[in-house]
Design an enzyme around this catalytic site. Sequence first.
Site, PDB file in Angstrom:
ATOM      1  CE  LYS A 246      -4.050   1.991   2.271  1.00 24.08           C
ATOM      2  NZ  LYS A 246      -3.400   3.256   1.855  1.00 24.08           N
ATOM      3  NE  ARG A 251      -6.613   4.366  -7.172  1.00 23.86           N
ATOM      4  CZ  ARG A 251      -7.849   3.837  -6.763  1.00 23.86           C
ATOM      5  NH1 ARG A 251      -8.156   4.140  -5.387  1.00 23.86           N
ATOM      6  NH2 ARG A 251      -8.485   2.893  -7.161  1.00 23.86           N
ATOM      7  NE  ARG A 405     -14.204   4.204   1.798  1.00 23.43           N
ATOM      8  CZ  ARG A 405     -13.017   5.006   1.760  1.00 23.43           C
ATOM      9  NH1 ARG A 405     -12.075   4.142   2.046  1.00 23.43           N
ATOM     10  NH2 ARG A 405     -12.837   6.146   1.327  1.00 23.43           N
TER      11      ARG A 405
HETATM   12  P1  AMP Z   1      -7.444   4.951   1.892  1.00 21.02           P
HETATM   13  O1  AMP Z   1      -7.060   6.092   1.206  1.00 21.02           O
HETATM   14  O2  AMP Z   1      -6.547   4.540   3.288  1.00 21.02           O
HETATM   15  O3  AMP Z   1      -8.880   4.489   2.153  1.00 21.02           O
HETATM   16  O4  AMP Z   1      -6.603   3.647   1.253  1.00 21.02           O
HETATM   17  C1  AMP Z   1      -6.890   3.512  -0.196  1.00 21.02           C
HETATM   18  C2  AMP Z   1      -6.021   4.255  -0.994  1.00 21.02           C
HETATM   19  O5  AMP Z   1      -4.812   3.587  -0.981  1.00 21.02           O
HETATM   20  C3  AMP Z   1      -6.374   4.099  -2.673  1.00 21.02           C
HETATM   21  O6  AMP Z   1      -7.243   5.027  -2.833  1.00 21.02           O
HETATM   22  C4  AMP Z   1      -5.074   4.335  -3.023  1.00 21.02           C
HETATM   23  O7  AMP Z   1      -4.838   5.883  -3.364  1.00 21.02           O
HETATM   24  C5  AMP Z   1      -4.116   4.005  -2.161  1.00 21.02           C
HETATM   25  N1  AMP Z   1      -3.179   2.666  -2.551  1.00 21.02           N
HETATM   26  C6  AMP Z   1      -1.713   2.575  -2.286  1.00 21.02           C
HETATM   27  N2  AMP Z   1      -1.330   1.570  -2.710  1.00 21.02           N
HETATM   28  C7  AMP Z   1      -2.348   0.921  -3.289  1.00 21.02           C
HETATM   29  C8  AMP Z   1      -2.538  -0.425  -4.098  1.00 21.02           C
HETATM   30  N3  AMP Z   1      -1.741  -1.388  -4.356  1.00 21.02           N
HETATM   31  N4  AMP Z   1      -3.822  -0.738  -4.714  1.00 21.02           N
HETATM   32  C9  AMP Z   1      -4.874   0.060  -4.341  1.00 21.02           C
HETATM   33  N5  AMP Z   1      -4.915   1.334  -3.735  1.00 21.02           N
HETATM   34  C10 AMP Z   1      -3.415   1.591  -3.201  1.00 21.02           C
END
Ligand code: AMP
Length: 547
Positions: A246, A251, A405
């Site tokens: 991650k 994004r 989500r």
């Molecule tokens: P969150 O913003 O905490 O909801 O986490 C989701 C976000 O992690 C996504 O919107 C991406 O911007 C980010 N992200 C980072 N690495 C990845 C990955 N390998 N696959 C999908 N999302 C990722």
Amino acid sequence: MIFLEFAELCSSLEKISGRLETISILADTIASLSKDELPDFCRLILGKPFPEWSGKKLGIGPNLLYEAVAYVTGRKREDVIDSLSRVGDAGAAVEELLSQKSQTSFFTVELALADIMSALIEISEMEGGRSQREKVRVIQRLLSSASPLEGHYITAILLEDFRIGVGEGNLRDAIAQAFSVDSKLVEYANQIRNDMGEVSVLALKGEEALRSVRLVPFHPVRMMLARQGTISGVLEEGILVAVEYKYDGARFQFHKQNGTCKMYSRRLEEVTKAMPDVVALLDAALPDDIIVDGEVIAVHDGRPMPFQTVLRRFRRKHNIAEAADAITMIPNLFDILYCRQEMLLSRPFRERREILTQVASQFVTPQLVSGEEEEIENYYHAALDAGHEGVMLKLRESHYTPGVRGKNWVKIKPETDTLDLVVTGAEWGEGKRARIFGSFLLSVKSNDRLVPVSRVATGFSDEQLNWLFQTLQDDIIRKDGKMVYFEPRLVFEIGYSEIQKSPNYEGGYALRFPRFVEVREDKDLKEANTAEDIEERYILTHQSVNS
Ligand code: AMP
């Protein structure tokens, strides 16, 4: 539709707090509109004349408006400013000022919804040194033909300060009701086209039209999102999951067709100009006719840099080349939505990943496919050691669901001390957050009632605040000065440093340094923490301090 009718509708919707009543009134209006009026109506009722991705902006600040209002009402600019700060809401203030002007001195023509829309398009196309003057002239023209009530909503639209309590959810259901189509199909078409205006016309044509919407390059789709979870929670007997780092970056969605490349942010704003280096890398690595999804990170000496560094690049409008030299950015591709005329959203992730690795010569995120908890744990620790945020676990059979989500993407990150609290209210923000909610009131369940325990104003990204505003404006049940209160629905995970006793909240406790972690869309209200949980945590921590 004449604009006065639209303004009257807005005014009555503003007074209604019931969701069903709002939807039913909207549906009746929508059903009565012509095919040409529908898209303008649907965009304007959301207060967004143009979809985010269109790149069209009004760019009207309060100063331009003061000037136009002063001219139209024959007042001094200072009087207009005074009146706005006294009334608090620009739309209501303009309504009051227009109602005081002498009607005889102006020629009032009837404004149609289409007139407003074409004036907005005209404004969005104005560029260059004289554009401010020209914008003022268009606003003057509109306001001098407007009745006070019309002036109210014209102002709200111009300042992008439209708060009548109609969000995409209500509009989607109203469109479905008006044309007797499934609201899930309206939702689906909007996920792909991202424009309720266009989707309303498809709904009028019927379910088949909604079902056959197409993804095309340079028309971005909302990004699929992730839930928080645990490795063991995702792993079932025998299941293999895809595990990726991650990345803590920004994004993006990258589109390429006929040699032209465009890059979009998570909010679907075009960022191509701010990221020339990344665009060049992806242009070289990818073939034509493609839409891919990924995260761009900043690196220094092979280690990822903090998220703030990435944002400095993403938001930049000037000195882009210097910033590109100073901060090295690397794209990481993890999904593909469209390739050579084919929409890939409903292919399983396993297949999409295979296509992605075939077409992209570089930058594809490494992936572990495993069903072993220990192996995944090791991968997670390797990700943290390498400076990343954690890992993402993805179900290999899942579709790409734009804007959702769901349980198909699960993020695994280190734990912090947090509580899950119910969002029961919000306060309008200030400064750059003036048109959205800036802080939120959080409550816990206590004997079947929700009692407030905290407010939270930190930890949000601009994107999250915008999303929360869009999501929660449909839930408002009461307004009181700068506060609004919601029908409880969302649960926030809130980090804090300490629980303290406090007379300021009805529950008797307050959180020190509350910080938003995320929306727990996977939790419903029943699963949120209770007043007893808070008391228990307070006693536990204070016992251990004293002993
Ligand atoms: P969150 O913003 O905490 O909801 O986490 C989701 C976000 O992690 C996504 O919107 C991406 O911007 C980010 N992200 C980072 N690495 C990845 C990955 N390998 N696959 C999908 N999302 C990722």
